[in-house]
Structures are given as C-alpha cells and as structure tokens.
Design a protein around this motif. Sequence first.
Motif, PDB file in Angstrom:
ATOM      1  N   ALA A   1       1.332   5.736   9.807  1.00 33.67           N
ATOM      2  CA  ALA A   1       1.669   4.761   9.102  1.00 33.67           C
ATOM      3  C   ALA A   1       0.324   3.799   8.882  1.00 33.67           C
ATOM      4  O   ALA A   1      -0.402   3.677   9.946  1.00 33.67           O
ATOM      5  N   ASN A   2       0.038   3.475   7.758  1.00 38.96           N
ATOM      6  CA  ASN A   2      -1.359   2.745   7.441  1.00 38.96           C
ATOM      7  C   ASN A   2      -2.586   3.449   8.033  1.00 38.96           C
ATOM      8  O   ASN A   2      -3.639   2.986   8.422  1.00 38.96           O
ATOM      9  N   GLY A   3      -2.413   4.848   8.184  1.00 37.14           N
ATOM     10  CA  GLY A   3      -3.568   5.542   8.579  1.00 37.14           C
ATOM     11  C   GLY A   3      -3.805   7.116   7.769  1.00 37.14           C
ATOM     12  O   GLY A   3      -3.247   7.018   6.804  1.00 37.14           O
TER      13      GLY A   3
ATOM     14  N   THR B   1      -0.588   1.761  -5.174  1.00 41.10           N
ATOM     15  CA  THR B   1      -1.981   1.155  -5.371  1.00 41.10           C
ATOM     16  C   THR B   1      -2.987   2.280  -5.056  1.00 41.10           C
ATOM     17  O   THR B   1      -3.463   2.283  -4.270  1.00 41.10           O
ATOM     18  N   PRO B   2      -3.170   2.927  -6.151  1.00 41.02           N
ATOM     19  CA  PRO B   2      -4.165   4.117  -5.860  1.00 41.02           C
ATOM     20  C   PRO B   2      -5.534   3.600  -5.464  1.00 41.02           C
ATOM     21  O   PRO B   2      -6.120   2.513  -5.929  1.00 41.02           O
TER      22      PRO B   2
ATOM     23  N   GLY C   1      -2.341   6.288   2.985  1.00 39.06           N
ATOM     24  CA  GLY C   1      -1.468   5.329   2.343  1.00 39.06           C
ATOM     25  C   GLY C   1       0.152   5.539   2.646  1.00 39.06           C
ATOM     26  O   GLY C   1       0.969   4.940   1.823  1.00 39.06           O
ATOM     27  N   MET C   2       0.556   6.571   3.030  1.00 34.11           N
ATOM     28  CA  MET C   2       1.959   6.717   3.253  1.00 34.11           C
ATOM     29  C   MET C   2       2.341   5.876   4.639  1.00 34.11           C
ATOM     30  O   MET C   2       1.766   5.851   5.720  1.00 34.11           O
TER      31      MET C   2
ATOM     32  N   GLY D   1       0.649  -1.176   0.073  1.00 35.78           N
ATOM     33  CA  GLY D   1       0.006   0.045  -0.091  1.00 35.78           C
ATOM     34  C   GLY D   1       0.992   1.291   0.025  1.00 35.78           C
ATOM     35  O   GLY D   1       0.207   2.393  -0.056  1.00 35.78           O
ATOM     36  N   CYS D   2       2.112   1.266   0.029  1.00 33.83           N
ATOM     37  CA  CYS D   2       2.994   2.303  -0.142  1.00 33.83           C
ATOM     38  C   CYS D   2       3.056   3.087  -1.441  1.00 33.83           C
ATOM     39  O   CYS D   2       3.530   2.207  -2.219  1.00 33.83           O
TER      40      CYS D   2
END
Length: 109
Positions: free
Chosen positions: A79-81, A22-23, A50-51, A15-16
């Motif tokens: 991260a993941n948020g 991965t838009p 996505g960052m 997801g990075c």
Amino acid sequence: MENTTRTPLPMATTGCACCAPTPDTTSAAGQEVAGAAGTPAGASTYRVEGMTCGHCVASVMEEVSALDGVTAVDVDLVANGVTTVTATGPVSSNTVRSAIKEAGYTPTD
C-alpha cells in the motif's frame, strides 16, 4: 467483556486507482521486472504504483486472470508503495500491460 478501543481500518485514499483514479504519468510504474526472485518459470512480474487496497488487487487480478493463456496471477500489495503483479502463462507483456490499464492503472515502459 473488556471495553477496548478499536482503530478503524484506513479508507482508500485519493491515490487509489480503482476508487478515485489519479494517474501519475511521471512515475516508472508498470515496468516489467526481469528475473524477479521467486518468479516461477513462464511468469512475468510487473511493477505497479498506486494500489492501496484489496479492491485494487481484485480489479487487477480480474482483468489479468481473464486473459487467454494466463494460468495464475499473484499480487504482492504494498500500500502506497510499489506493488508487484506476476502473471504466469504464455501471454505477451503488452497484453498484460493492457489488462492492467483496463483495471485503471497506466503502466509505463
């Protein structure tokens, strides 16, 4: 010397956006946050999902910092948020959104 087990740092996930784009066109990422607490005068804050890593942060900071009129860029990585990107200076929100896109992210209105 003590024999300890070290836990390795997590690698970037799929997801990075900077490492494996991965838009996600269905999220509300990239929206400007009006009146965010602690935002300096002349600054605008944007939400970006996505960052996940320092490379993501560096990519966004490089693109936004290169804009004419931007005097400071601050990224609060979650991260993941939802990460917040704050750009200070006389620059339009459309220009900042374009720079975030250039870094590999798709801000939405």
